[in-house]
Scaffold this motif. Sequence first.
Motif, PDB file in Angstrom:
ATOM      1  N   VAL A 136      49.770  28.061 -23.674  1.00  0.00           N
ATOM      2  CA  VAL A 136      50.338  29.535 -23.761  1.00  0.00           C
ATOM      3  C   VAL A 136      51.387  29.593 -24.763  1.00  0.00           C
ATOM      4  CG1 VAL A 136      49.590  30.113 -21.264  1.00  0.00           C
ATOM      5  CG2 VAL A 136      51.873  28.948 -21.951  1.00  0.00           C
ATOM      6  N   PRO A 137      51.417  30.817 -25.268  1.00  0.00           N
ATOM      7  CA  PRO A 137      52.399  30.918 -26.406  1.00  0.00           C
ATOM      8  C   PRO A 137      53.864  30.570 -25.964  1.00  0.00           C
ATOM      9  CG  PRO A 137      50.942  32.881 -26.050  1.00  0.00           C
ATOM     10  CD  PRO A 137      50.703  31.925 -24.844  1.00  0.00           C
ATOM     11  N   ARG A 138      54.722  30.421 -27.016  1.00  0.00           N
ATOM     12  CA  ARG A 138      56.167  30.127 -26.594  1.00  0.00           C
ATOM     13  C   ARG A 138      56.669  30.961 -25.698  1.00  0.00           C
ATOM     14  NH1 ARG A 138      59.566  25.560 -28.445  1.00  0.00           N
ATOM     15  NH2 ARG A 138      61.603  26.204 -27.772  1.00  0.00           N
ATOM     16  N   GLU A 139      56.846  32.304 -25.737  1.00  0.00           N
ATOM     17  CA  GLU A 139      57.460  32.891 -24.711  1.00  0.00           C
ATOM     18  C   GLU A 139      56.776  32.900 -23.379  1.00  0.00           C
ATOM     19  OE1 GLU A 139      56.660  37.357 -25.114  1.00  0.00           O
ATOM     20  OE2 GLU A 139      54.790  36.946 -26.469  1.00  0.00           O
ATOM     21  N   VAL A 140      55.783  32.500 -23.277  1.00  0.00           N
ATOM     22  CA  VAL A 140      55.231  32.464 -21.678  1.00  0.00           C
ATOM     23  C   VAL A 140      55.570  30.738 -21.475  1.00  0.00           C
ATOM     24  CG1 VAL A 140      52.894  32.164 -20.285  1.00  0.00           C
ATOM     25  CG2 VAL A 140      53.158  33.671 -22.176  1.00  0.00           C
ATOM     26  N   GLN A 141      55.628  29.775 -22.276  1.00  0.00           N
ATOM     27  CA  GLN A 141      56.074  28.730 -21.844  1.00  0.00           C
ATOM     28  C   GLN A 141      57.631  28.804 -21.316  1.00  0.00           C
ATOM     29  OE1 GLN A 141      56.183  26.271 -25.343  1.00  0.00           O
ATOM     30  NE2 GLN A 141      53.936  26.173 -25.527  1.00  0.00           N
ATOM     31  N   ASP A 142      58.384  29.437 -22.161  1.00  0.00           N
ATOM     32  CA  ASP A 142      59.738  29.706 -21.738  1.00  0.00           C
ATOM     33  C   ASP A 142      59.751  30.339 -20.141  1.00  0.00           C
ATOM     34  OD1 ASP A 142      60.858  28.746 -23.761  1.00  0.00           O
ATOM     35  OD2 ASP A 142      61.006  30.828 -24.940  1.00  0.00           O
ATOM     36  N   ARG A 143      58.841  31.300 -19.974  1.00  0.00           N
ATOM     37  CA  ARG A 143      58.994  31.937 -18.473  1.00  0.00           C
ATOM     38  C   ARG A 143      58.419  31.120 -17.674  1.00  0.00           C
ATOM     39  NH1 ARG A 143      61.537  34.988 -15.412  1.00  0.00           N
ATOM     40  NH2 ARG A 143      59.982  35.923 -13.711  1.00  0.00           N
ATOM     41  N   VAL A 144      57.560  30.203 -17.821  1.00  0.00           N
ATOM     42  CA  VAL A 144      57.270  28.999 -16.760  1.00  0.00           C
ATOM     43  C   VAL A 144      58.497  28.144 -16.459  1.00  0.00           C
ATOM     44  CG1 VAL A 144      56.154  26.713 -16.566  1.00  0.00           C
ATOM     45  CG2 VAL A 144      54.864  28.495 -17.675  1.00  0.00           C
ATOM     46  N   PHE A 145      59.237  27.790 -17.395  1.00  0.00           N
ATOM     47  CA  PHE A 145      60.744  27.164 -16.790  1.00  0.00           C
ATOM     48  C   PHE A 145      61.587  28.260 -16.168  1.00  0.00           C
ATOM     49  CE2 PHE A 145      59.419  24.588 -20.740  1.00  0.00           C
ATOM     50  CZ  PHE A 145      59.425  23.249 -20.181  1.00  0.00           C
ATOM     51  N   ALA A 146      61.555  29.417 -16.533  1.00  0.00           N
ATOM     52  CA  ALA A 146      62.703  30.469 -16.045  1.00  0.00           C
ATOM     53  C   ALA A 146      62.153  30.488 -14.631  1.00  0.00           C
ATOM     54  CB  ALA A 146      62.284  31.539 -16.661  1.00  0.00           C
ATOM     55  N   VAL A 147      60.729  30.797 -14.310  1.00  0.00           N
ATOM     56  CA  VAL A 147      60.339  30.892 -13.048  1.00  0.00           C
ATOM     57  C   VAL A 147      60.653  29.833 -12.119  1.00  0.00           C
ATOM     58  CG1 VAL A 147      58.049  31.015 -11.672  1.00  0.00           C
ATOM     59  CG2 VAL A 147      58.282  32.458 -13.474  1.00  0.00           C
ATOM     60  N   CYS A 148      60.441  28.480 -12.609  1.00  0.00           N
ATOM     61  CA  CYS A 148      60.991  27.436 -11.772  1.00  0.00           C
ATOM     62  C   CYS A 148      62.290  27.362 -11.570  1.00  0.00           C
ATOM     63  CB  CYS A 148      60.470  26.158 -12.749  1.00  0.00           C
ATOM     64  SG  CYS A 148      58.793  25.883 -12.811  1.00  0.00           S
ATOM     65  N   ALA A 149      63.154  27.923 -12.513  1.00  0.00           N
ATOM     66  CA  ALA A 149      64.680  27.972 -12.124  1.00  0.00           C
ATOM     67  C   ALA A 149      64.963  29.095 -11.333  1.00  0.00           C
ATOM     68  CB  ALA A 149      65.401  28.286 -13.776  1.00  0.00           C
ATOM     69  N   GLU A 150      64.414  30.143 -11.535  1.00  0.00           N
ATOM     70  CA  GLU A 150      64.567  31.561 -10.757  1.00  0.00           C
ATOM     71  C   GLU A 150      63.929  31.335  -9.076  1.00  0.00           C
ATOM     72  OE1 GLU A 150      63.172  34.757 -12.797  1.00  0.00           O
ATOM     73  OE2 GLU A 150      64.356  34.178 -14.622  1.00  0.00           O
ATOM     74  N   ALA A 255      67.876  23.257 -20.309  1.00  0.00           N
ATOM     75  CA  ALA A 255      68.647  24.616 -20.791  1.00  0.00           C
ATOM     76  C   ALA A 255      68.310  25.585 -19.613  1.00  0.00           C
ATOM     77  CB  ALA A 255      67.742  24.980 -22.117  1.00  0.00           C
ATOM     78  N   HIS A 256      67.274  25.581 -18.756  1.00  0.00           N
ATOM     79  CA  HIS A 256      66.992  26.430 -17.825  1.00  0.00           C
ATOM     80  C   HIS A 256      67.526  25.906 -16.433  1.00  0.00           C
ATOM     81  CE1 HIS A 256      64.074  28.004 -20.285  1.00  0.00           C
ATOM     82  NE2 HIS A 256      64.178  29.137 -19.633  1.00  0.00           N
ATOM     83  N   GLY A 257      68.414  24.972 -16.508  1.00  0.00           N
ATOM     84  CA  GLY A 257      69.067  24.638 -15.144  1.00  0.00           C
ATOM     85  C   GLY A 257      68.284  23.523 -14.412  1.00  0.00           C
ATOM     86  N   LEU A 258      67.308  22.857 -14.903  1.00  0.00           N
ATOM     87  CA  LEU A 258      66.381  22.198 -14.315  1.00  0.00           C
ATOM     88  C   LEU A 258      66.761  20.744 -14.379  1.00  0.00           C
ATOM     89  CD1 LEU A 258      63.021  24.030 -14.639  1.00  0.00           C
ATOM     90  CD2 LEU A 258      64.766  23.925 -12.738  1.00  0.00           C
ATOM     91  N   ARG A 259      66.289  19.784 -13.689  1.00  0.00           N
ATOM     92  CA  ARG A 259      66.778  18.333 -13.782  1.00  0.00           C
ATOM     93  C   ARG A 259      65.631  17.250 -13.638  1.00  0.00           C
ATOM     94  NH1 ARG A 259      71.133  15.336  -9.638  1.00  0.00           N
ATOM     95  NH2 ARG A 259      71.143  13.304 -10.693  1.00  0.00           N
ATOM     96  N   TYR A 260      65.464  16.292 -14.152  1.00  0.00           N
ATOM     97  CA  TYR A 260      64.464  15.322 -13.959  1.00  0.00           C
ATOM     98  C   TYR A 260      64.284  14.617 -12.755  1.00  0.00           C
ATOM     99  CZ  TYR A 260      61.007  11.578 -15.345  1.00  0.00           C
ATOM    100  OH  TYR A 260      59.991  10.808 -15.431  1.00  0.00           O
ATOM    101  N   LEU A 261      63.277  14.782 -11.944  1.00  0.00           N
ATOM    102  CA  LEU A 261      63.150  13.999 -10.642  1.00  0.00           C
ATOM    103  C   LEU A 261      62.279  12.659 -11.046  1.00  0.00           C
ATOM    104  CD1 LEU A 261      63.245  13.563  -7.521  1.00  0.00           C
ATOM    105  CD2 LEU A 261      61.152  14.852  -7.550  1.00  0.00           C
ATOM    106  N   GLY A 262      61.103  12.942 -11.699  1.00  0.00           N
ATOM    107  CA  GLY A 262      60.165  11.683 -12.012  1.00  0.00           C
ATOM    108  C   GLY A 262      58.847  12.378 -12.389  1.00  0.00           C
ATOM    109  N   GLU A 263      57.814  11.500 -12.217  1.00  0.00           N
ATOM    110  CA  GLU A 263      56.418  11.624 -12.772  1.00  0.00           C
ATOM    111  C   GLU A 263      55.669  11.894 -11.069  1.00  0.00           C
ATOM    112  OE1 GLU A 263      55.318  12.469 -15.865  1.00  0.00           O
ATOM    113  OE2 GLU A 263      57.500  12.686 -16.156  1.00  0.00           O
ATOM    114  N   SER A 264      54.548  12.369 -11.481  1.00  0.00           N
ATOM    115  CA  SER A 264      53.750  12.572 -10.280  1.00  0.00           C
ATOM    116  C   SER A 264      53.110  11.491  -9.913  1.00  0.00           C
ATOM    117  CB  SER A 264      52.675  13.843 -10.303  1.00  0.00           C
ATOM    118  OG  SER A 264      52.096  13.832  -9.155  1.00  0.00           O
TER     119      SER A 264
END
Length: 516
Positions: A136-150, A255-264
């Motif tokens: 997906v385009p960059r702006e949608v990529q950013d929204r994926v991270f934002a949705v996870c954060a919100e 940058a969206h306030g998310l932290r690494y947990l691990g890999e699936s």
Amino acid sequence: MIAGARGDAAPASANEALRASYDAFPYRSLPFAQSHPDRLATLATLFGVVPAPLERCRVLEIGCASGGNLIPVAATLPRSRCVGVDFSSVQIAQGRADISALGLDNVELVHADLRNFDGAGEQFDYIIAHGVLSWVPREVQDRVFAVCAEMLAPQGVAYISYNALPGWQTRGAIRDAMRYHANRFADPVTRVLQARAVLDFLAESMQSDKSAYGSSLRDEATRLRQQPDFYIFHDHLEEVNEAFYFHKFMERATAHGLRYLGESEIKLMLTHDLAPNVVAMLSRVAPDLLQREQFLDFLRNQMFRQTLLVREATALNRALSPERVLGLHVATKATGRAAPEASPDAAMEYHSTHGSALKTRRALTKAAMSFLIESSPLAIAFDTVCAAAASRLALREVPADERMGLASDLLQAYAVGVVELHASASPFVLEAGDKPVASALARLQAARGAQVTNLRHEWMTLDDTARRAIAWLDGAHTRSDIAALAWPGMASAPARAQADALIALLARHALIARAE
């Protein structure tokens, strides 16, 4: 045959072109076991998070297509709340038709552009974005991270998959070659045919090339030739297909306030496949976890990641502890082989379907593995496994140190892929009654074709007999009824034997539902 071009209309915008392509050429929507909430909850538990119980969890899937991944989750977790969002109206309509046919009231598919999706203020325990971020385009990529954060709950887990560098560079070169030629054509079917012609050309042209580049290109082209048309079209011919270095992905997540947990797949975080001197050097070069993950990608030429994220404030304990196995369920698809010694304390070696192995002399672990292999592929509570192993050894009780030793062995077996750990019991049974009930979703899918989703969240293919017979495994037909319907004209005794064997096989393939 590679053909000449006819010209191509310029899209109004990248996002509109993407939407139109999915409506015109739908992506087959499949289950993906690594993204299942059970997998996410298991990894969260092992790393010290207390995830939401699966029985009443809230799940959001970004880019749900027609619900092939989400609807099976809803069907096996009837008290959960599942929401999917996708911008293809065609695929959302298909998914809604399946939901209606199955009579599910705990899953909702929303037709929306993710950039405008707010989730109605809801929070989710598990968020899934499989096969979205890189395409997906960059702006949608950013929204994926934002949705996870919100929208991620305080102890929630988000799963995001994406093409990874450096491994994707070779595949990217093949994509560029396909697009260079095929995107001169307007018709999607013609574009796929021309892309396949390029793959044939590359695979055959590199047959005699012994260089590392030639071998890599040939192997990738050969692999892609086996993929279905929808995969070629959407994964390799779309305008956007961006691969990420892990550290760049994590910069955006952080940058969206998310932290690494691990890999699936936890084995990708570990170093069992590396020589000891490499592991020692890695510890010196990359003492930080995120640095180590990036260097592991360089060492393994990683081309795809399935990364789990949590909120920045989530407390983690990364020291894998056997104590955390005690509350989980265990399954295996491994096979066991005895060492040459004949003594009771002889070692046993257990091999996964992927070639990894675990060797042990512990009697309790050997008895537990024997029980799990016989019960395969059921996920069984650790305490039940321990009790069954003790019974086989005629132990009235298991000493605490032996119980913890079993947990430690199973954790090691999980790390190398010999056993599976699960957050909940399996929603299927191995022993069906006189009126067996196959998964309602599998029955619906079998009416359309040979490929169905089983209750392990896996995609499988039925032969003609199984596909025909599974329609009658609805709880209303006895085994004798099924025998007469599936094998008309055959004597009752051999027909019944055929029916019993088929039902047993379907059960082993996780298609017979557990009674509620």
